[in-house]
Design an enzyme around this catalytic site. Structure first.
Site, PDB file in Angstrom:
ATOM      1  N   ALA A 110       4.039   6.525   5.402  1.00 41.11           N
ATOM      2  CA  ALA A 110       2.419   5.107   5.795  1.00 41.11           C
ATOM      3  C   ALA A 110       2.320   4.493   6.634  1.00 41.11           C
ATOM      4  O   ALA A 110       1.249   3.987   6.642  1.00 41.11           O
ATOM      5  CB  ALA A 110       3.141   3.852   4.590  1.00 41.11           C
ATOM      6  N   GLU A 111       2.778   4.277   7.622  1.00 41.19           N
ATOM      7  CA  GLU A 111       1.864   3.798   8.827  1.00 41.19           C
ATOM      8  C   GLU A 111       1.360   4.131   9.834  1.00 41.19           C
ATOM      9  O   GLU A 111       0.259   3.598  10.267  1.00 41.19           O
ATOM     10  CB  GLU A 111       3.589   3.738   9.556  1.00 41.19           C
ATOM     11  CG  GLU A 111       4.704   2.084   9.100  1.00 41.19           C
ATOM     12  CD  GLU A 111       4.200   0.976   8.903  1.00 41.19           C
ATOM     13  OE1 GLU A 111       2.613   0.720  10.127  1.00 41.19           O
ATOM     14  OE2 GLU A 111       4.483  -0.368   8.658  1.00 41.19           O
ATOM     15  N   SER A 112       1.137   5.687   9.687  1.00 38.43           N
ATOM     16  CA  SER A 112       0.839   6.310  10.208  1.00 38.43           C
ATOM     17  C   SER A 112       0.242   7.445  10.286  1.00 38.43           C
ATOM     18  O   SER A 112      -0.829   8.234  10.883  1.00 38.43           O
ATOM     19  CB  SER A 112       1.750   6.612  11.809  1.00 38.43           C
ATOM     20  OG  SER A 112       2.038   7.510  12.097  1.00 38.43           O
ATOM     21  N   TYR A 207       1.417  -1.745   0.317  1.00 39.30           N
ATOM     22  CA  TYR A 207       2.340  -0.898   0.874  1.00 39.30           C
ATOM     23  C   TYR A 207       3.689  -0.953   0.462  1.00 39.30           C
ATOM     24  O   TYR A 207       4.292   0.489   0.852  1.00 39.30           O
ATOM     25  CB  TYR A 207       2.465  -1.878   1.974  1.00 39.30           C
ATOM     26  CG  TYR A 207       2.911  -1.754   3.539  1.00 39.30           C
ATOM     27  CD1 TYR A 207       2.920  -0.332   4.471  1.00 39.30           C
ATOM     28  CD2 TYR A 207       4.853  -1.428   3.137  1.00 39.30           C
ATOM     29  CE1 TYR A 207       3.860   0.317   5.156  1.00 39.30           C
ATOM     30  CE2 TYR A 207       5.660  -1.255   4.828  1.00 39.30           C
ATOM     31  CZ  TYR A 207       5.150  -0.344   5.421  1.00 39.30           C
ATOM     32  OH  TYR A 207       5.762   0.169   6.791  1.00 39.30           O
TER      33      TYR A 207
END
Length: 253
Positions: A110-112, A207
Site C-alpha cells: 500500500a505504501e510504495s 488506507y
C-alpha cells in the site's frame, strides 16, 4: 499473544465497518494494475467486494494487456519480483519485532507498490514510506557520510524502522489494527486527537481499507493460491484524499 492482538485488531476493523472494503481497479495498456478503495473514474471497476475473491479477471483491460488481465490479483501482489527480492528482509524484521509478516507485506504494497525509490510529496521515503522525523525518533541521524533521508533509502534500514514503529503502535493501541494502520498513515497524534478512533480523513480511511484487504491477500492460504506463471509488473495504488490530508501528527514517546 501477537496473533491474539492481530485477531482483536481485525475484529475491531470489522466492527468499524472497514474490513469489508470494496476495491476497484483496472489494468492499463502497459499491463500495470491500478488499485483504489473507491471508483475514481470510469476506468475503475469493482473486482473485490467485501470478503469476495480477489480476482483481477473482472478488470477490463486494453487488448494489449489481455494476458495480464487473466492473472489473479493475488499474483500481482504475492508474486511480485520486488517483493520476492525483499522477502528475506521482511522475514528478519517480522521475527525481530514480533510483527506478522503478512501485515508488513500489506503495508509495503500500500505504501510504495514495492518501489524502493518511492518518495511521497510529503517526504516519506522508501519501501515502507517512513518519514525522516519518525526515523529520527528511533535514533537515525545524519552523519558525515549520509543524511537521514539517504539512510532511509536503504531497504534494510527502511523495513526495520517500519517494523519497529508498527510494533510500538501495536503496543500503544492494544493491538487494534485499524488504529495502528491509521496511526501509521496519519500519525498517532491524529488518532488520539479523535479519541482513539480512525480520523475522518479520506486518505486515512481508504488506507485502512486497502491495507486490511491486502493483509487478507497475503495470508498463507491466499498467497499459495496466487498464480505464479505470469510475472507481474509494478502495482500502482491510488488512495483518494491525499491533497486534503493534514500533515502527520506525531508525539514523542
Amino acid at each position: 499473544m501477537r496473533l491474539f492482538r492481530l485477531l482483536c485488531g481485525l475484529s475491531f476493523v470489522c466492527a468499524a465497518g472497514l474490513a469489508h472494503a470494496d476495491v476497484y481497479g483496472y489494468i492499463d495498456e502497459a499491463g500495470n494494475a491500478h488499485f483504489a478503495a473507491e471508483r475514481l473514474d470510469e476506468r475503475y471497476q469493482l473486482f473485490l467486494q467485501g470478503d469476495a475473491s480477489f480476482d483481477s479477471s473482472k478488470l477490463s483491460a486494453p487488448r494489449a494487456a489481455a494476458s495480464a488481465a487473466a492473472a489473479t490479483a493475488p499474483a500481482w501482489l504475492t508474486q511480485h519480483p520486488a517483493l520476492r527480492k525483499y522477502e528475506p528482509l521482511l522475514e528478519a524484521a517480522a521475527q525481530e519485532y514480533a510483527i506478522d509478516l503478512p501485515l508488513l507485506k500489506a503495508v509495503m504494497a500500500a505504501e510504495s507498490g514495492f518501489n524502493a525509490d518511492a518518495v511521497s510529496p510529503k517526504g516519506a521515503i522508501g519501501l515502507m514510506q517512513v518519514m525522516p522525523a519518525t526515523a529520527e525518533r528511533y535514533g537515525l541521524q545524519t552523519d558525515r557520510k549520509k543524511t537521514v533521508e539517504q539512510k532511509l533509502a536503504d531497504p534494510k534500514t527502511n523495513i526495520r524502522l517500519a517494523a519497529r514503529y508498527l510494533r510500538d503502535l501495536m503496543h500503544r493501541f492494544s493491538g487494534e489494527l485499524a488504529l495502528v494502520l491509521a496511526s501509521y498513515n496519519a500519525g498517532e497524534g491524529a488518532v488520539e486527537k479523535y479519541r482513539n478512533q480512525v480520523p475522518p480523513y479520506p486518505e486515512t480511511r481508504n488506507y485502512v481499507k486497502l491495507v486490511t484487504q491486502f493483509y487478507r491477500v497475503f495470508q498463507p492460504a491466499q498467497a499459495a493460491a496466487a498464480a505464479p506463471e505470469q510475472q507481474p509488473r509494478r502495482v500502482f495504488l491510488t488512495i483518494p484524499g491525499r491533497a486534503n490530508m493534514p500533515a502527520p501528527q506525531t508525539q514523542q514517546y
